[in-house]
Design a protein around this motif. Sequence first.
Motif, mmCIF file in Angstrom:
data_model
loop_
_atom_site.group_PDB
_atom_site.id
_atom_site.type_symbol
_atom_site.label_atom_id
_atom_site.label_comp_id
_atom_site.label_asym_id
_atom_site.label_seq_id
_atom_site.Cartn_x
_atom_site.Cartn_y
_atom_site.Cartn_z
ATOM 1 N N HIS A 254 0.925 -1.252 -0.118
ATOM 2 C CA HIS A 254 -0.013 -0.099 -0.110
ATOM 3 C C HIS A 254 0.797 1.110 0.052
ATOM 4 O O HIS A 254 0.940 2.035 1.002
ATOM 5 N N LEU A 257 -0.923 4.941 0.323
ATOM 6 C CA LEU A 257 -1.604 5.163 1.739
ATOM 7 C C LEU A 257 -0.294 5.316 2.869
ATOM 8 O O LEU A 257 -0.447 6.241 3.433
ATOM 9 N N CYS A 258 0.475 4.473 2.880
ATOM 10 C CA CYS A 258 1.395 4.322 3.836
ATOM 11 C C CYS A 258 2.568 5.439 3.677
ATOM 12 O O CYS A 258 2.802 6.208 4.544
ATOM 13 N N GLY A 260 1.631 8.344 2.283
ATOM 14 C CA GLY A 260 0.847 9.750 2.571
ATOM 15 C C GLY A 260 0.662 9.825 4.081
ATOM 16 O O GLY A 260 1.083 10.941 4.764
ATOM 17 N N ALA A 261 0.490 8.647 4.797
ATOM 18 C CA ALA A 261 0.307 8.615 6.331
ATOM 19 C C ALA A 261 1.653 8.949 7.088
ATOM 20 O O ALA A 261 1.727 9.352 7.856
ATOM 21 N N THR A 306 1.864 15.238 1.953
ATOM 22 C CA THR A 306 1.239 15.264 3.113
ATOM 23 C C THR A 306 2.131 16.184 4.188
ATOM 24 O O THR A 306 1.600 16.760 4.854
#
Length: 449
Positions: A254, A257-258, A260-261, A306
């Motif tokens: 991912h 997702l990862c 960005g987090a 992000t």
Amino acid sequence: MQIGRREAAAVIIGLVLVVAAFVVPHLHLGIVTPLIKSTAAQIHSFADTAPIFGWWNAHVGWGTVPAVVIAAAAVWWGPTLAQRVPWRALPVTAWAVSGAWAFSLAMIDGWQRGFAGRLTAAHEYLNQVPTITDIPEALRTFSSRIPGHQPDSWITHVSGHPPGALLTFVWLDRLGLSGGAWAGLLCLLVGSSAAAAIVVAARVLTDEATARRVAPFVAVAPTAIWIAVSADGYYAGVAAWGITLLALAVHGRHRILCSGAAGLLLGWGIFLNYGLVLMALPALAVLVTAPDWRAALRVLVPAAVTALAVVAVFLAAGFWWFDGYTLVQQRYWGGIAANRPFQYWSWANLASVVCAIGLGSVAGIGRIFDAAAIRRQPGLRLVLIAALVSILFADLSMLSKAETERIWLPFTVWLTAAGAFLPPRSARLWLAVNVIGALVLNHVILTNW
């Protein structure tokens, strides 16, 4: 059992640093001392147990027996259990043990003195929380209130950090979770979760066997003394998960997702503590482990976007990071920092790192500088080397003189994982050295944090 030359050399250097740092303050060597231009009362308050911030006070408490039991169990069963427990349960187990270990160490000092009252001291965030009645206004005026010697100046810890730290405790209060116990619980839970993050990162960056060897060392690390409870424990947890998510983005499925987090957490981190900008070095170490530069770029771009979004939100709210950083330096040098000579703290800071990570982990650091091993499995080794370099940069900046056993937690929690690189036959011995050191330090010195 024979100790390797690298481990022996690292431990000898660590021991010399610690002994010298504790002895030198009593030799009256001019400016090679923890504090100058200060009264006897100030020296007692700020340098009684240099290089550790605290006071000599041999004591036991409610946490003594649980701490000894956890330490003994970790040494006796920890390495074996870490090999046998199902992988999915291992990070959670490391987190649970780390939290229990940190709480028991805090309770050696008692509930109020060791836990619930730690974050309610005059210089701590919770004393500022009741004055925040308008969060947007507080953010707009945050920088203007950093300088000292004015009626509305922020108290010490608030002025020394970006507004994210204060906002965290304000939000906690708004949720109805007010007071030192709830704030301490937040720091304990997030800070001890760093153990789980590092175990996960070790598996992703190296392999599962290494992660299983990491688990006991991070679960009962001496850093737990300052994780429970200081706000820096919270910062360490946030930063650890930021690096771990970045590793998952580089080597997992991912990616967007990862990454960005990871950017979100690392971006938030620099608004908790100015020094967390140095987490860019461990982050870079993670990116270096990517299969090629294109893969690294595919992770870097979402993470950067992000992270910059966090910066943009604070800027829109009226706080510019560089303004705050500049003003903090001015207040820092106008305060006690001017009386803490670099001639002592430049190396005594490193002695406090030895105390924080334990001689067992210092022995492990002696084995991470292995060129052949780095070429074969660079992942975790590179991150630990980057954490070490970050500490050296922080030290040379002269913006961290004293209290580094707490301030450098975001970096030292990673260094505790170095024990994974010790020969399996000696791992239990070095783990015992770590927990015994933590128990002795916590029972002999009443730490300020």
